[in-house]
Scaffold this motif. Structure first.
Motif, PDB file in Angstrom:
ATOM      1  N   THR A 179       0.825  -1.206   0.000  1.00 35.99           N
ATOM      2  CA  THR A 179       0.000   0.000   0.000  1.00 35.99           C
ATOM      3  C   THR A 179       0.862   1.261   0.000  1.00 35.99           C
ATOM      4  OG1 THR A 179      -0.132   0.130   2.421  1.00 35.99           O
ATOM      5  CG2 THR A 179      -1.797  -1.201   1.292  1.00 35.99           C
ATOM      6  N   HIS A 180       2.173   1.068  -0.141  1.00 33.80           N
ATOM      7  CA  HIS A 180       3.105   2.199  -0.121  1.00 33.80           C
ATOM      8  C   HIS A 180       4.096   2.040  -1.264  1.00 33.80           C
ATOM      9  CE1 HIS A 180       6.336   4.910   1.353  1.00 33.80           C
ATOM     10  NE2 HIS A 180       5.340   5.549   1.957  1.00 33.80           N
ATOM     11  N   ARG A 181       4.604   3.169  -1.715  1.00 32.93           N
ATOM     12  CA  ARG A 181       5.530   3.186  -2.845  1.00 32.93           C
ATOM     13  C   ARG A 181       6.767   2.316  -2.610  1.00 32.93           C
ATOM     14  NH1 ARG A 181       3.990   4.286  -7.352  1.00 32.93           N
ATOM     15  NH2 ARG A 181       2.948   6.171  -6.628  1.00 32.93           N
ATOM     16  N   LYS A 182       7.164   2.167  -1.349  1.00 33.82           N
ATOM     17  CA  LYS A 182       8.356   1.378  -1.041  1.00 33.82           C
ATOM     18  C   LYS A 182       8.067  -0.107  -0.878  1.00 33.82           C
ATOM     19  CE  LYS A 182      10.935   5.189   1.080  1.00 33.82           C
ATOM     20  NZ  LYS A 182      11.664   5.664   2.285  1.00 33.82           N
ATOM     21  N   ASN A 215     -13.698  -7.458  -2.783  1.00 34.07           N
ATOM     22  CA  ASN A 215     -12.803  -6.788  -3.740  1.00 34.07           C
ATOM     23  C   ASN A 215     -11.859  -5.786  -3.067  1.00 34.07           C
ATOM     24  OD1 ASN A 215     -14.242  -8.216  -5.681  1.00 34.07           O
ATOM     25  ND2 ASN A 215     -15.614  -6.510  -6.114  1.00 34.07           N
ATOM     26  N   VAL A 216     -11.266  -6.184  -1.944  1.00 29.83           N
ATOM     27  CA  VAL A 216     -10.304  -5.310  -1.258  1.00 29.83           C
ATOM     28  C   VAL A 216      -8.996  -5.338  -2.030  1.00 29.83           C
ATOM     29  CG1 VAL A 216      -9.074  -4.876   0.888  1.00 29.83           C
ATOM     30  CG2 VAL A 216     -11.397  -5.805   0.953  1.00 29.83           C
ATOM     31  N   SER A 217      -8.586  -4.176  -2.536  1.00 24.34           N
ATOM     32  CA  SER A 217      -7.364  -4.170  -3.358  1.00 24.34           C
ATOM     33  C   SER A 217      -6.730  -2.783  -3.348  1.00 24.34           C
ATOM     34  CB  SER A 217      -7.697  -4.572  -4.798  1.00 24.34           C
ATOM     35  OG  SER A 217      -8.693  -3.729  -5.337  1.00 24.34           O
ATOM     36  N   PRO A 218      -5.453  -2.693  -2.970  1.00 26.23           N
ATOM     37  CA  PRO A 218      -4.703  -1.436  -3.133  1.00 26.23           C
ATOM     38  C   PRO A 218      -4.301  -1.272  -4.593  1.00 26.23           C
ATOM     39  CG  PRO A 218      -3.311  -3.104  -2.128  1.00 26.23           C
ATOM     40  CD  PRO A 218      -4.649  -3.726  -2.304  1.00 26.23           C
ATOM     41  N   PHE A 270      -0.007   8.315  -6.853  1.00 32.02           N
ATOM     42  CA  PHE A 270       0.135   9.276  -5.777  1.00 32.02           C
ATOM     43  C   PHE A 270       1.579   9.230  -5.265  1.00 32.02           C
ATOM     44  CE2 PHE A 270      -4.625   8.753  -4.644  1.00 32.02           C
ATOM     45  CZ  PHE A 270      -4.948   9.582  -5.703  1.00 32.02           C
ATOM     46  N   PRO A 271       2.028  10.259  -4.550  1.00 33.60           N
ATOM     47  CA  PRO A 271       3.441  10.323  -4.140  1.00 33.60           C
ATOM     48  C   PRO A 271       3.907   9.151  -3.284  1.00 33.60           C
ATOM     49  CG  PRO A 271       2.412  12.473  -3.908  1.00 33.60           C
ATOM     50  CD  PRO A 271       1.309  11.507  -4.218  1.00 33.60           C
ATOM     51  N   ASP A 272       3.097   8.699  -2.299  1.00 32.12           N
ATOM     52  CA  ASP A 272       3.589   7.638  -1.418  1.00 32.12           C
ATOM     53  C   ASP A 272       2.592   6.497  -1.251  1.00 32.12           C
ATOM     54  OD1 ASP A 272       1.817   9.170   0.032  1.00 32.12           O
ATOM     55  OD2 ASP A 272       3.323   9.986   1.389  1.00 32.12           O
ATOM     56  N   HIS A 273       1.428   6.744  -0.628  1.00 32.67           N
ATOM     57  CA  HIS A 273       0.476   5.670  -0.361  1.00 32.67           C
ATOM     58  C   HIS A 273      -0.404   5.384  -1.576  1.00 32.67           C
ATOM     59  CE1 HIS A 273       0.901   5.101   4.092  1.00 32.67           C
ATOM     60  NE2 HIS A 273       1.510   6.272   3.961  1.00 32.67           N
ATOM     61  N   TYR A 274      -0.816   4.108  -1.681  1.00 31.66           N
ATOM     62  CA  TYR A 274      -1.802   3.717  -2.686  1.00 31.66           C
ATOM     63  C   TYR A 274      -3.195   3.774  -2.046  1.00 31.66           C
ATOM     64  CZ  TYR A 274       2.269   1.489  -4.919  1.00 31.66           C
ATOM     65  OH  TYR A 274       3.494   1.233  -5.478  1.00 31.66           O
TER      66      TYR A 274
END
Length: 422
Positions: free
Chosen positions: A151-154, A173-176, A181-185
């Protein structure tokens, strides 16, 4: 549900909220007392949402916003939480989070609920002792964490969707999904509740022309041509053509009807923005299918282009609205109020009885007159006589008046401002 809203909790929030809310949507938010943080939920105005208070409002290690979501007969509690990263400055330890979060779960466990937000814990890392202890705590309450994947860029899972194991059918249908976006999905999911009652829509009629099988259509037209080849009368031939062609079209593409929701579009929305958004969706689909960075960059560039077009359209619309309202103060104040998100229709005496309103209204004007009187300099009535003050003899009585002429009345009317009502 939103975390890290960075709302300030004062009048500065109104223009920001007015900017982000789509038409027919509302917001419940809880701002941090200080810089950063904050939680919120944005919802359609046809959904019943009521705010609820819990002891989590006193928690130090995380922020929580709790609302009751009610649709027809279905009801579920939605808790949005945000845990700021621990640091020496804030002194929020993981042990403090576990203690306060366990107390929070004890309080909310008796209701059906969804808990979502950003915990800043690496739940994806099997070697993380903090992640393992947190999941063990959820397991002790028969709760499950439903987000799988980064759920994060890293590449870490920091954001959660939590529910009871017995309420597994409540969410789907839980899905990131990476939305650049800059960091979080953002994490998308479906809540299986009753659909709210639809507002009266618009009934439309249509034919599915694209589903026509051309070979069958061509055969029917050829059959019609051969059957009408012997007709010599023009009127008869036209009548047969009209009837037969309509029958053939109804056979291959019958008229269907359905009710569509009439969307409320913003007044600044235009065809150029609509076309640009279609291009953006096409680029996004291309990127999702290929996974190539070049297609991702195409999507990002088009997304930025759409946002720029929206900003320009809003600027031009509201600038024109204000310029057109310069001669009408009421319209001008209404335009500024809509732009800033403030409600000028709030009644400050809404909690008072009618008699109390009357008294407050009379007192307001009485105090206003007294204030004006106190602003005048004091006059010594013993020194200045009435005739000296007003410049005429007060003993003179006015008893005779001459009627105004038509020209005088016309002159008065023509010199009155446009806002004078008769």
């Amino acid at each position: 549900m939103l975390t890290e809203t960075w709302l300030s909790g004062d009048c500065r929030d109104a223009p920001v909220i007015a900017e982000i809310l789509p038409p027919a949507y509302k917001i419940q938010e809880k701002s941090r007392q200080g810089r950063g943080g904050g939680t919120a939920i944005i919802y359609k105005d046809s959904i019943g949402v009521s705010r609820r208070n819990h002891t989590a409002t006193l928690a130090k290690s995380f922020e929580a916003l709790s609302v009751e979501l009610r649709i027809i007969s279905d009801c579920v509690m939605v808790h949005t939480i945000y845990r700021p990263p621990p640091s020496k400055k804030n002194g929020f330890s993981f042990a403090m989070l576990m203690e306060e979060f366990e107390s929070f779960l004890h309080e909310i466990q008796f209701n059906r609920f969804i808990l979502c937000g950003d915990l800043n814990i690496h739940l994806d890392d099997p070697s993380s002792s903090e992640g393992k202890r947190f999941l063990d705590l959820l397991n002790s309450f028969d709760l499950v964490q439903l987000v799988n994947g980064a759920t994060h860029r890293k590449g870490h899972t920091l954001d959660v969707i939590i529910a009871r194991s017995t309420d597994a059918d409540l969410l789907a249908n839980v899905s990131p999904i990476d939305m650049c976006f800059p960091d979080h999905y953002p994490v998308f999911f479906v809540i299986n509740l009753s659909r709210p009652t639809r507002a009266s829509g618009k009934e439309i009629s249509y034919r599915q022309i694209r589903k026509i099988k051309l070979d069958n259509l061509s055969a029917d037209i050829d059959r019609f041509v051969s059957e009408t080849a012997s007709i010599d009368d023009l009127n008869h031939l036209v009548s047969e053509y009209t009837t037969s062609m309509k029958s053939i079209v109804d056979k291959h593409a019958p008229v269907k009807t359905r009710v569509i929701n009439q969307k409320i579009e913003a007044p600044w929305y235009n065809d150029d923005i609509r076309a640009a958004k279609q291009v953006r969706r096409r680029y996004e689909k291309l990127w999702r299918d290929s996974g190539l960075m070049v297609h991702r960059q195409m999507f990002v560039n088009q997304r930025d282009n759409v946002n720029s077009m929206i900003d320009d359209a809003k600027t031009n619309f509201y600038t024109g609205m204000i310029e057109d309202s310069t001669s009408d103060s009421r319209r001008l104040f209404r335009a500024v109020s809509n732009l800033l998100g403030s409600d000028t229709r709030v009644d400050p005496l809404s909690d008072t009885t009618p008699s109390e309103k009357v008294e407050a209204f009379a007192k307001f004007f009485s105090d206003k007159i007294k204030k004006i009187q106190l602003g005048f300099p004091a006059i010594d009535t013993d020194v200045i006589t009435a005739s000296e003050s007003y410049g005429f003899d007060l003993d003179i009585k006015w008893g005779d008046f001459e009627p105004a002429t038509a020209d005088e009345v016309r002159c008065i009317v023509m010199n009155c401002p446009n806002k004078v009502e008769f």
